[in-house]
Write an enzyme that holds these catalytic residues in place. Sequence first.
Site, mmCIF file in Angstrom:
data_model
loop_
_atom_site.group_PDB
_atom_site.id
_atom_site.type_symbol
_atom_site.label_atom_id
_atom_site.label_comp_id
_atom_site.label_asym_id
_atom_site.label_seq_id
_atom_site.Cartn_x
_atom_site.Cartn_y
_atom_site.Cartn_z
ATOM 1 N N ARG A 4 0.828 10.318 1.360
ATOM 2 C CA ARG A 4 1.465 11.189 2.183
ATOM 3 C C ARG A 4 2.841 12.062 1.521
ATOM 4 O O ARG A 4 3.656 12.564 2.042
ATOM 5 C CB ARG A 4 1.974 10.559 3.376
ATOM 6 C CG ARG A 4 0.749 9.915 4.184
ATOM 7 C CD ARG A 4 1.163 9.222 5.408
ATOM 8 N NE ARG A 4 0.035 8.476 5.702
ATOM 9 C CZ ARG A 4 0.165 7.619 6.701
ATOM 10 N NH1 ARG A 4 1.544 7.460 7.256
ATOM 11 N NH2 ARG A 4 -0.705 6.620 7.102
ATOM 12 N N LYS A 36 -10.710 -1.944 7.900
ATOM 13 C CA LYS A 36 -9.200 -1.659 8.588
ATOM 14 C C LYS A 36 -9.362 -1.110 10.068
ATOM 15 O O LYS A 36 -10.368 -0.285 10.311
ATOM 16 C CB LYS A 36 -8.338 -0.319 7.916
ATOM 17 C CG LYS A 36 -7.082 0.054 8.334
ATOM 18 C CD LYS A 36 -6.522 1.027 7.391
ATOM 19 C CE LYS A 36 -5.199 1.689 7.858
ATOM 20 N NZ LYS A 36 -4.637 2.581 6.900
ATOM 21 N N GLU A 53 1.141 -1.322 -0.177
ATOM 22 C CA GLU A 53 0.134 0.001 -0.090
ATOM 23 C C GLU A 53 1.021 1.018 -0.045
ATOM 24 O O GLU A 53 1.712 1.457 1.262
ATOM 25 C CB GLU A 53 -0.976 -0.092 1.227
ATOM 26 C CG GLU A 53 -1.734 1.405 1.285
ATOM 27 C CD GLU A 53 -2.357 1.307 3.022
ATOM 28 O OE1 GLU A 53 -2.477 2.240 3.293
ATOM 29 O OE2 GLU A 53 -2.444 0.357 3.582
#
Length: 216
Positions: free
Chosen positions: A47, A131, A43
Site C-alpha cells: 500500500r 484469511k 506482513e
Amino acid sequence: MLKPSFSDLVKNSPILPVLHMESIEEAVHVSRALYKGGITCAEIVLRSPVALDCIKAVRKQVPEMTVGVGTLTTPKQVIDSVAAGAQFLVSPSLTRTLATAMIKTGLPMLPGTVSPSEITQALELGITEVKFFPAEQYGGIKTIKALASVFSQVKFCPTGGVSLDNLGEYFANDSIFAVGGSWMVPKDLIANKDWDAITLLSEQAIAAIHKLGRCA
C-alpha cells in the site's frame, strides 16, 4: 494441505502484524521492535511505493524476522514480491488466477475469503488455510463459527478489527490458527519513533495468547 503450511509458520507466535510502511527505516525499526517483543512474522502490505524495498531491507537487516507480503491482488505482484524476498504471501481476496500464481511459488500463502463460495473455491485448489477479511465487518467470530460448522477442514486467520480486547473470543474457537492485526503498530508510535512502545504492545499480545494456551 499445501506445504509448508501457514500455520507452521506462525505456530510460535500466532499473530500476524499488518505493516503499512512509508519508509525503509520505519520497516527495519518496526520489525526489530516486533521481534524483540516476541512476534516472529510480519506482513508488509503493498500500500506504499516502498513496500517491496521494505521487504528487501528487512530480509537483509532483520534476518531473524520472517517477513512476507500482503495485499496481493495480481500475479505480477506475486512475482515481484518473491523477487524482493517475501517469505510468505497474503491476499485480501481469492481468484483462481491469483491463487494459482501464489501456489506456484511454493511459499506459505493465505488468500482472503469471507463467503462459502470463496472457501469452496479455495478447497478446490487444495487450500485449507484462509484469511477471513475484513473479520469484524463480516460478523467476526459468529460468522467464522457458522462457516467452520460447514467447512470443518478449514482453518482461519481473521484480520480486520482484531485487537487485544477480542483475542480471547477468537482463539476460543479451534478453527482459528492465528489472527492478523495492526494494533501493536499504531501510526502515532511509528511517527514518534517509539520502538520500545511497539515492543511492549507486542509483548502484551504474545502474553495474552500464551495465557490462552495458543502458542507452541
